[in-house]
Design a protein around this motif. Structure first.
Motif, PDB file in Angstrom:
ATOM      1  N   GLY A  91     -38.565  -8.700  12.678  1.00  0.00           N
ATOM      2  CA  GLY A  91     -38.703  -9.745  11.676  1.00  0.00           C
ATOM      3  C   GLY A  91     -37.365 -10.475  11.634  1.00  0.00           C
ATOM      4  N   VAL A  92     -37.381 -11.735  11.202  1.00  0.00           N
ATOM      5  CA  VAL A  92     -36.103 -12.463  11.120  1.00  0.00           C
ATOM      6  C   VAL A  92     -36.141 -13.443   9.953  1.00  0.00           C
ATOM      7  N   ILE A  93     -35.059 -13.413   9.190  1.00  0.00           N
ATOM      8  CA  ILE A  93     -34.910 -14.342   8.060  1.00  0.00           C
ATOM      9  C   ILE A  93     -33.712 -15.240   8.370  1.00  0.00           C
ATOM     10  N   PHE A  94     -33.972 -16.540   8.413  1.00  0.00           N
ATOM     11  CA  PHE A  94     -32.909 -17.505   8.741  1.00  0.00           C
ATOM     12  C   PHE A  94     -32.287 -18.048   7.451  1.00  0.00           C
ATOM     13  N   PHE A  95     -30.979 -18.261   7.502  1.00  0.00           N
ATOM     14  CA  PHE A  95     -30.282 -18.813   6.331  1.00  0.00           C
ATOM     15  C   PHE A  95     -29.106 -19.664   6.794  1.00  0.00           C
ATOM     16  N   ASN A  96     -28.653 -20.522   5.870  1.00  0.00           N
ATOM     17  CA  ASN A  96     -27.534 -21.408   6.235  1.00  0.00           C
ATOM     18  C   ASN A  96     -26.589 -21.573   5.050  1.00  0.00           C
ATOM     19  N   ASN A  97     -25.736 -22.590   5.096  1.00  0.00           N
ATOM     20  CA  ASN A  97     -24.731 -22.756   4.042  1.00  0.00           C
ATOM     21  C   ASN A  97     -25.339 -23.198   2.715  1.00  0.00           C
ATOM     22  N   ALA A  98     -26.628 -23.611   2.751  1.00  0.00           N
ATOM     23  CA  ALA A  98     -27.252 -24.083   1.513  1.00  0.00           C
ATOM     24  C   ALA A  98     -28.306 -23.121   0.978  1.00  0.00           C
ATOM     25  N   GLY A  99     -28.852 -22.255   1.801  1.00  0.00           N
ATOM     26  CA  GLY A  99     -29.924 -21.370   1.338  1.00  0.00           C
ATOM     27  C   GLY A  99     -30.683 -20.750   2.509  1.00  0.00           C
ATOM     28  N   TYR A 100     -32.017 -20.770   2.403  1.00  0.00           N
ATOM     29  CA  TYR A 100     -32.865 -20.039   3.351  1.00  0.00           C
ATOM     30  C   TYR A 100     -33.804 -21.013   4.049  1.00  0.00           C
ATOM     31  N   LEU A 101     -34.081 -20.747   5.335  1.00  0.00           N
ATOM     32  CA  LEU A 101     -34.955 -21.619   6.120  1.00  0.00           C
ATOM     33  C   LEU A 101     -36.266 -20.889   6.394  1.00  0.00           C
ATOM     34  N   GLY A 102     -37.390 -21.635   6.382  1.00  0.00           N
ATOM     35  CA  GLY A 102     -38.673 -21.014   6.721  1.00  0.00           C
ATOM     36  C   GLY A 102     -38.655 -20.548   8.168  1.00  0.00           C
ATOM     37  N   MET A 103     -38.261 -21.440   9.028  1.00  0.00           N
ATOM     38  CA  MET A 103     -38.221 -21.149  10.469  1.00  0.00           C
ATOM     39  C   MET A 103     -37.005 -21.861  11.035  1.00  0.00           C
ATOM     40  N   CYS A 104     -36.622 -21.474  12.220  1.00  0.00           N
ATOM     41  CA  CYS A 104     -35.523 -22.163  12.876  1.00  0.00           C
ATOM     42  C   CYS A 104     -35.752 -22.019  14.379  1.00  0.00           C
ATOM     43  N   GLY A 105     -36.022 -23.148  15.030  1.00  0.00           N
ATOM     44  CA  GLY A 105     -36.373 -23.104  16.454  1.00  0.00           C
ATOM     45  C   GLY A 105     -35.199 -22.714  17.324  1.00  0.00           C
ATOM     46  N   HIS A 106     -34.055 -23.371  17.112  1.00  0.00           N
ATOM     47  CA  HIS A 106     -32.903 -23.014  17.948  1.00  0.00           C
ATOM     48  C   HIS A 106     -32.524 -21.569  17.667  1.00  0.00           C
ATOM     49  N   GLY A 107     -32.670 -21.164  16.373  1.00  0.00           N
ATOM     50  CA  GLY A 107     -32.322 -19.800  15.977  1.00  0.00           C
ATOM     51  C   GLY A 107     -33.229 -18.784  16.656  1.00  0.00           C
ATOM     52  N   ALA A 108     -34.518 -19.112  16.778  1.00  0.00           N
ATOM     53  CA  ALA A 108     -35.463 -18.174  17.406  1.00  0.00           C
ATOM     54  C   ALA A 108     -35.116 -17.984  18.892  1.00  0.00           C
ATOM     55  N   VAL A 109     -34.718 -19.064  19.560  1.00  0.00           N
ATOM     56  CA  VAL A 109     -34.294 -18.932  20.959  1.00  0.00           C
ATOM     57  C   VAL A 109     -33.035 -18.061  21.023  1.00  0.00           C
ATOM     58  N   GLY A 110     -32.107 -18.295  20.095  1.00  0.00           N
ATOM     59  CA  GLY A 110     -30.872 -17.498  20.056  1.00  0.00           C
ATOM     60  C   GLY A 110     -31.158 -16.030  19.781  1.00  0.00           C
ATOM     61  N   VAL A 111     -32.090 -15.756  18.855  1.00  0.00           N
ATOM     62  CA  VAL A 111     -32.438 -14.360  18.534  1.00  0.00           C
ATOM     63  C   VAL A 111     -33.051 -13.682  19.767  1.00  0.00           C
ATOM     64  N   ALA A 112     -33.937 -14.382  20.461  1.00  0.00           N
ATOM     65  CA  ALA A 112     -34.576 -13.782  21.640  1.00  0.00           C
ATOM     66  C   ALA A 112     -33.529 -13.423  22.696  1.00  0.00           C
ATOM     67  N   VAL A 113     -32.612 -14.354  22.943  1.00  0.00           N
ATOM     68  CA  VAL A 113     -31.566 -14.107  23.950  1.00  0.00           C
ATOM     69  C   VAL A 113     -30.652 -12.965  23.497  1.00  0.00           C
ATOM     70  N   ALA A 114     -30.355 -12.910  22.199  1.00  0.00           N
ATOM     71  CA  ALA A 114     -29.484 -11.835  21.685  1.00  0.00           C
ATOM     72  C   ALA A 114     -30.190 -10.482  21.750  1.00  0.00           C
ATOM     73  N   LEU A 115     -31.493 -10.441  21.411  1.00  0.00           N
ATOM     74  CA  LEU A 115     -32.217  -9.160  21.476  1.00  0.00           C
ATOM     75  C   LEU A 115     -32.254  -8.644  22.914  1.00  0.00           C
ATOM     76  N   HIS A 116     -32.373  -9.561  23.864  1.00  0.00           N
ATOM     77  CA  HIS A 116     -32.363  -9.142  25.267  1.00  0.00           C
ATOM     78  C   HIS A 116     -30.968  -8.660  25.666  1.00  0.00           C
ATOM     79  N   TYR A 117     -29.956  -9.387  25.241  1.00  0.00           N
ATOM     80  CA  TYR A 117     -28.557  -9.008  25.524  1.00  0.00           C
ATOM     81  C   TYR A 117     -28.267  -7.605  24.983  1.00  0.00           C
ATOM     82  N   LEU A 118     -28.867  -7.276  23.811  1.00  0.00           N
ATOM     83  CA  LEU A 118     -28.648  -5.963  23.190  1.00  0.00           C
ATOM     84  C   LEU A 118     -29.561  -4.883  23.781  1.00  0.00           C
ATOM     85  N   GLY A 119     -30.394  -5.269  24.718  1.00  0.00           N
ATOM     86  CA  GLY A 119     -31.298  -4.295  25.365  1.00  0.00           C
ATOM     87  C   GLY A 119     -32.504  -3.953  24.507  1.00  0.00           C
ATOM     88  N   LYS A 120     -32.819  -4.788  23.504  1.00  0.00           N
ATOM     89  CA  LYS A 120     -33.921  -4.450  22.592  1.00  0.00           C
ATOM     90  C   LYS A 120     -35.250  -5.061  23.020  1.00  0.00           C
TER      91      LYS A 120
END
Ligand code: PYC
Length: 329
Positions: A91-120
């Motif tokens: 699961g993933v909850i995105f947030f920024n300097n103002a509050g919380y985001l429903g979704m984040c496209g660039h963030g989802a790509v970043g999360v996928a690449v990071a989960l792979h980098y971490l071997g998850k």
């Protein structure tokens, strides 16, 4: 046990210091800080309920991660958590300097690449649960992923508003996982040197939307403004500038913003299902996108982009730090 002075530092490190494990990535230039350890306890259950608890009881964590001196305004945070749907890798909850985001496209790509980098996760198909729905990920290689976003649609077409200093501006209201006001012809040339003028113009548009009570569905605030203009690269379709809540701009073409754009193009019959759309950002990076239609109003966009790991480590919170929850807001 008697505590002698040389033991105090050790005790502080072991018992009082709080550490937040992170991986930083950027997707087409836009940063994401993925929280992999030391996140707040916001319980379980549906992700929207967890976001509400995050905002109510642990907002200082958001501020600590995003704001100076540990963060910076442009970064989007991504808290990894247990999904409610066992078919999802996280699961993933995105947030920024103002509050919380429903979704984040660039963030989802970043999360996928990071989960792979971490071997998850491995390459190929994976799923992520977000507060606004489940998104499908196809990790093509360690630095490139497609995300199949939540259903996207245009709510209002060609809405005129009077904007201070800009006169009448016409835009569409569309949902792509966040709410956007999309303006076809940018009032300012879309070049990086004009970022200050673009920020100023988009802030005025946002104020005019607020003043005129123009919202997304169910009164939701339209907190992202998007300007479009001609692309610089010969093979791209369009260039954009995306103003984000919190007075920042997206360095990437914005995944949810590109989804909202596709919803408008589809509604106008200007882009057919499966046809490719190359959206260039204000810094010249790009997402390649297409969609499938699911009914008369909704499409499901797919966005392809690249992400790269920038750093990893621990944020440290020392209890006596007056800026333990960041500077400002
Ligand atoms: O890529 O969807 C996105 C996004 C939203 C805010 C910043 N980036």
């Amino acid at each position: 046990m008697e505590i002698v002075p040389h033991m105090v530092g050790q005790l502080v490190r072991e018992r009082i210091l709080s550490k937040i494990g992170f991986v930083d990535a950027h997707t087409e230039g836009e940063p994401t800080r993925i929280i992999v350890d030391g996140g707040p306890d916001i319980g379980d259950g549906p992700l929207p309920e967890r976001v509400a608890r995050f905002a109510k009881f642990a907002d200082d964590f958001r501020r600590c991660v995003i704001l100076e001196p540990r963060g910076w305004d442009a970064v989007v945070g991504a808290l990894l958590c247990e999904p409610t749907d066992p078919t999802c890798a996280a699961g993933v909850i995105f947030f920024n300097n103002a509050g919380y985001l429903g979704m984040c496209g660039h963030g989802a790509v970043g999360v996928a690449v990071a989960l792979h980098y971490l071997g998850k996760i491995g390459l190929g198909q994976n799923r992520l649960e977000t507060p606004v729905g489940i998104i499908e990920i196809d990790l093509h290689n360690p630095n490139q992923a497609s995300i199949q976003n939540v259903p996207s649609y245009r709510l209002h077409r060609s809405v005129p508003i009077e904007v201070d200093g800009l006169g009448t501006v016409v835009g569409d209201v569309a949902w792509g996982g966040n709410w956007f006001f999309l303006i076809g012809e940018s009032p300012v040339d879309l070049i990086l040197d004009n970022v200050d003028a673009l920020m100023d113009a988009s802030g005025r548009v946002r104020d005019a939307l607020r003043r005129n009570g123009i919202t997304g569905a169910n009164g939701a605030e339209i907190d992202h403004i998007e300007f479009f203009g001609p692309p610089h690269a010969a093979d791209a379709d369009s260039r954009n500038f995306v103003y984000c809540p919190g007075g920042q701009y997206d360095r990437s073409p914005c995944g949810t913003g590109t989804s909202a754009k596709l919803a408008c193009l589809a509604a106008d019959g200007k882009l057919q299902p499966g046809e490719q759309w190359i959206q260039e950002s204000i810094i010249g990076s790009r997402f390649t996108a297409n969609y499938v239609r699911i009914d008369e109003h909704n499409i499901v966009p797919t966005i392809v982009g690249h992400a790269f790991i920038c750093s990893e480590g621990n944020l440290i919170r020392q209890p006596l730090d007056p800026f333990i929850s960041g500077i400002r807001c």
